[in-house]
Motif scaffolding. Structure first.
Motif: not given
Length: 229
Positions: A51, A56, A82, A103
């Protein structure tokens, strides 16, 4: 859901994914041998590295800040998630695999919908993949006269499984999708009236791109009207 092109792997994954995977798998192995609280925390610490802000950011750019599944804009109301297409709970070796990342909004990816589900072929899966496959081959994006809403219709069993489990025709999503698309439909119908102007129609079409919410529906709507002109 629209076809999305996978962008280059972020440098943070190029440099670290192999080591992170080894450390993560080792932490899980240690926990199976001794399921202490400390060892459980070690798994969480190793796992959360995926993460990373750079990962991201790359996914937000790749998906135009939209959910890979429902095509709703995310970042103005939510941080976005994610999403591991193949769940890390079942495929821990893919926890840091860039090609396994999408996403997603928190609803599509929530336990009530996708969560850690991943139906196999004998379970009418897997889910349609918006990068590896073209969703247009599996779904019809249409206005349903009966319900007066815009719905996804499956072309095969895998598509039906994807719609059902991911909730791509869930009530709140359909309501918001329909409100937005009916506005576009209103202007399209006005453009194709008695005084049809092809230049204006083409200009209107160019107003939209993959950055727009529900672009799969917008494209299908414009193509259907164009074919009927």
């Amino acid at each position: 859901m629209i076809k999305v092109t996978r962008t280059a792997k972020p440098n943070v994954l190029v440099q670290n994914s192999l080591n992170w995977t080894e450390q993560y798998l080792l932490a899980k192995e240690v926990y199976t041998q001794s399921n202490t609280l400390a060892n459980k925390k070690a798994i969480g610490k190793a796992e959360k590295r995926y993460n990373h802000t750079d990962v991201k950011s790359a996914l937000k750019k790749m998906f135009n800040k939209k959910c890979a599944f429902c095509e709703s804009r995310i970042t103005h109301v939510d941080y976005g998630q994610i999403e591991h297409f193949k769940p890390k709970s079942k495929y821990p070796e893919l926890c840091f695999e860039w090609n396994n990342f999408l996403l997603s909004c928190s609803i599509c990816n929530g336990k009530a919908n996708k969560g850690d589900k991943f139906p196999l072929e004998n379970e009418d899966g897997p889910f349609i993949h918006p990068v590896d496959e073209n969703p247009q081959d599996f779904f019809k994006f249409e206005y349903d006269d009966l319900t007066q809403t815009f719905l996804l219709f499956p072309a095969n069993q895998r598509a039906e499984t994807t719609i059902k489990i991911l909730g791509l025709n869930r009530e709140d999503l359909v309501e918001n999708r329909t409100i937005e698309l009916k506005k576009i439909l209103f202007f399209l119908e006005d453009l194709i009236g008695e005084n049809f102007d092809e230049q204006k129609f083409n200009a209107f079409e160019k107003m939209f791109s993959e950055k727009d919410q529900y672009f799969a529906f917008i494209s299908a709507l414009i193509q259907k009207i164009r074919s009927n002109i």
